[in-house]
Enzyme design. Structure first.
Site, PDB file in Angstrom:
ATOM      1  N   GLY A   1      -5.576   4.234 153.729  1.00 47.05           N
ATOM      2  CA  GLY A   1      -6.192   4.963 152.881  1.00 47.05           C
ATOM      3  C   GLY A   1      -6.062   6.503 152.727  1.00 47.05           C
ATOM      4  O   GLY A   1      -5.413   6.854 153.812  1.00 47.05           O
TER       5      GLY A   1
ATOM      6  N   LYS B   1     -19.608   9.890 155.563  1.00 47.79           N
ATOM      7  CA  LYS B   1     -20.863   9.913 154.502  1.00 47.79           C
ATOM      8  C   LYS B   1     -20.074   9.595 153.064  1.00 47.79           C
ATOM      9  O   LYS B   1     -18.793   9.355 153.041  1.00 47.79           O
ATOM     10  CB  LYS B   1     -21.051  11.620 154.400  1.00 47.79           C
TER      11      LYS B   1
ATOM     12  N   ASP C   1     -20.079  13.947 160.487  1.00 44.29           N
ATOM     13  CA  ASP C   1     -20.027  14.964 159.647  1.00 44.29           C
ATOM     14  C   ASP C   1     -19.321  15.829 159.785  1.00 44.29           C
ATOM     15  O   ASP C   1     -19.336  16.769 160.785  1.00 44.29           O
ATOM     16  CB  ASP C   1     -21.538  15.630 159.149  1.00 44.29           C
ATOM     17  N   HIS C   2     -17.793  16.132 159.361  1.00 47.62           N
ATOM     18  CA  HIS C   2     -16.948  17.021 159.692  1.00 47.62           C
ATOM     19  C   HIS C   2     -17.034  18.408 159.853  1.00 47.62           C
ATOM     20  O   HIS C   2     -16.609  19.184 160.867  1.00 47.62           O
ATOM     21  CB  HIS C   2     -15.463  16.773 159.069  1.00 47.62           C
TER      22      HIS C   2
ATOM     23  N   GLU D   1     -16.050  26.749 147.118  1.00 48.29           N
ATOM     24  CA  GLU D   1     -14.791  25.929 146.904  1.00 48.29           C
ATOM     25  C   GLU D   1     -13.933  26.562 145.637  1.00 48.29           C
ATOM     26  O   GLU D   1     -14.864  26.744 144.469  1.00 48.29           O
ATOM     27  CB  GLU D   1     -14.763  24.509 146.881  1.00 48.29           C
TER      28      GLU D   1
ATOM     29  N   ASP E   1     -23.844  15.676 147.679  1.00 48.74           N
ATOM     30  CA  ASP E   1     -22.324  15.729 148.131  1.00 48.74           C
ATOM     31  C   ASP E   1     -22.317  16.808 149.298  1.00 48.74           C
ATOM     32  O   ASP E   1     -21.707  16.276 150.302  1.00 48.74           O
ATOM     33  CB  ASP E   1     -21.389  15.928 147.082  1.00 48.74           C
TER      34      ASP E   1
ATOM     35  N   HIS F   1     -24.054  18.556 154.685  1.00 50.58           N
ATOM     36  CA  HIS F   1     -23.249  19.743 155.216  1.00 50.58           C
ATOM     37  C   HIS F   1     -24.168  20.864 155.512  1.00 50.58           C
ATOM     38  O   HIS F   1     -24.405  21.396 156.629  1.00 50.58           O
ATOM     39  CB  HIS F   1     -22.120  19.981 154.349  1.00 50.58           C
TER      40      HIS F   1
END
Length: 485
Positions: free
Chosen positions: A20, A149, A178-179, A217, A236, A241
């Site tokens: 993926g 997530k 959670d990066h 972003e 999201d 985050h």
């Protein structure tokens, strides 16, 4: 200043969804960089598992192509390293909801070593994968599962997901990733707070005027339109985050740097969050411009009222933070890509410099991206003759400048977090009760705007978001920091 790499014992890592997009872009390049750094001992094996019909040779070629595409910006890997890394790789064609491939996967497991299973698939498959791992004897005490997530879309679904995983794995074996928590600067936030006597006495409502957390972003929803229109910025970004960043900023010092001690304090912060009123929340949706499509052109519903921007004022109701507001904002198609936490201290109680009429505040800024680092704005005399005029200047610690070129090649978030899984360190991963508490706070906010039928406010691409977001701070004489990369 070179970082010290401590090798880990050989382990087995299975990537469900091994063909993926997440595996190609993040997981496999992260593992390759840890391999280049010498952190993987000989005998470590990485096994891709997916529905695609593929053998080991084809999978190794697939991975090599992914590394050439997504690892080009990283140094430290000698020529020929990809071929050596390919020897660690194998592949199993597998059906997550059926029986195909599970016997073959079980046969690849080494007894007596850490085995990690990365669920790089949709949440709808988490329960099936956990059940199959148990059924085929792979869910022993050496096993760990990594789940991405979203951890549900509300409290009820999060509770159901936690229950399904708990049927086959202990909480100590579940790593909710959670990066954002793997970023170098996020971890430095804990070092900054709890490793320096300078800040902790000031880290409270007596000295801190307010705190801003921004994740901006420049990209739009793009190909994630179907998912994003069901989630929106609140689900999201804010629920996970930004919530995690808020917890690290606001939490009490843990008794020790221990996974459960840290997560206990984060949980207390979430449970101390106050209600968010209608006037303390702004939702927005980006418009098209002459070059880029708008939000509605990325989703199927032409009348969508899902937000691509959200800003809010909230309060942590405890002794440390009573009276100090926290302002959170995140959005797409904004002016710059930037993530930062700004701790804005109060002004000096009395200005003795009568010639200076400006307002001066110390601001501690933790930059998460880009150009990771920490700034502290301090007030000094403006150089030159003409009296005592004051000016604010930053004490800048950009990591790449302060720590040398090795800082640029420091492990990224996925590298660090995957290695933490192998080592069994859950400090930077969310616990089940933490996830549920976050949803318990988030759900009423979403339910209230849905009940009112509130629509997001349109905002221009390349802007700072809706103008109404400015009023969240202007009402109290404050203002947002300018978004800048």
């Amino acid at each position: 200043m070179a970082s010290r790499v401590i090798p880990v014992d050989p382990f087995d890592l299975v990537i469900f969804g091994g063909t993926g997009d997440l595996a190609r872009r993040k997981i496999l390049p992260a593992l390759f960089r840890r391999f280049c750094a010498g952190q993987m001992e000989e005998g470590t094996r990485i096994i891709g598992a997916a529905r695609s019909q593929m053998d080991d040779v084809e999978y190794r070629a697939f991975v090599a192509e992914a590394l050439l595409e997504f690892n080009s910006g990283h140094s430290g890997c000698e020529p020929g390293t990809i071929k050596r890394f390919q020897k660690t790789l194998s592949y199993v064609t597998l059906d997550a909801r059926g029986e195909e491939g599970w016997d073959a996967l079980a046969a690849k497991m080494h007894p007596g070593r850490v085995r990690a299973f990365y669920f790089s698939v949709g949440p709808s498959l988490f329960s099936d994968l956990a059940q199959r791992l148990h059924q085929y004897g792979m869910a022993d005490h050496d096993a760990r599962i990594v789940v991405e997530k979203p951890f549900g879309r509300d409290l009820a679904t999060a509770q159901a997901l936690n229950r399904s995983l708990a049927e086959h794995f202990d909480e100590s074996q579940i790593y909710r990733i959670d990066h954002y928590l793997g970023k170098e600067t996020v971890q430095n936030l804990m070092a900054l707070r709890f490793g320096n006597m300078l800040f902790e006495p000031l880290w409270n409502s007596r000295y801190v005027d307010h705190i801003q957390i921004t994740v901006a972003e420049t990209v739009g929803v793009g190909g994630r339109g179907e998912y994003y229109d069901r989630a929106g910025a609140m689900r999201d970004m804010v629920q996970n985050h930004l919530m995690q960043l808020l917890c690290l900023i606001a939490m009490e010092p843990p008794a020790k740097f221990d996974p459960d001690a840290v997560r206990d304090e984060k949980l207390k912060v979430i449970r101390a969050l106050g209600e968010v009123g209608r006037d303390d929340l702004v939702r927005g949706q980006y418009l098209a411009d002459h070059e880029k499509p708008g939000y509605l052109e990325h989703v199927e519903n032409p009348d969508s009222i899902t937000e691509s921007f959200i800003a809010m004022k909230l309060n942590v109701i405890n002794w440390r933070w009573a009276g100090t507001p926290f302002y959170l904002r995140t959005g797409k198609r904004l002016s710059d890509r930037a993530s930062e936490i700004a701790v804005v201290f109060k002004e000096a109680p009395h200005n003795i410099f009568t010639e200076d009429t400006g307002r001066h505040r110390n601001i501690l800024t933790i930059r998460l991206q880009p150009n990771e680092g920490i700034d502290l704005d301090v007030t000094i005399k403006e150089p030159g003759p003409g009296g005592m005029r004051l000016v604010d200047v930053p004490l800048d610690m950009t990591f790449s400048e302060a720590l040398g070129p090795d800082a640029d090649d420091a492990a990224d978030a996925y590298e660090r977090l995957i290695m933490d899984v192998v080592r069994g360190n859950q400090t930077l991963f969310m616990r089940g009760d933490e996830v549920e508490a976050a949803w318990a706070w988030t759900d009423p906010i979403i339910a209230s705007w849905e009940a009112r039928g509130d629509k997001p406010i349109p905002y221009a691409t390349g802007s700072f978001g809706p103008e109404d977001a400015l009023a969240l701070l202007h009402r109290s004489g404050r203002k947002w920091r300018e978004i800048r990369a």
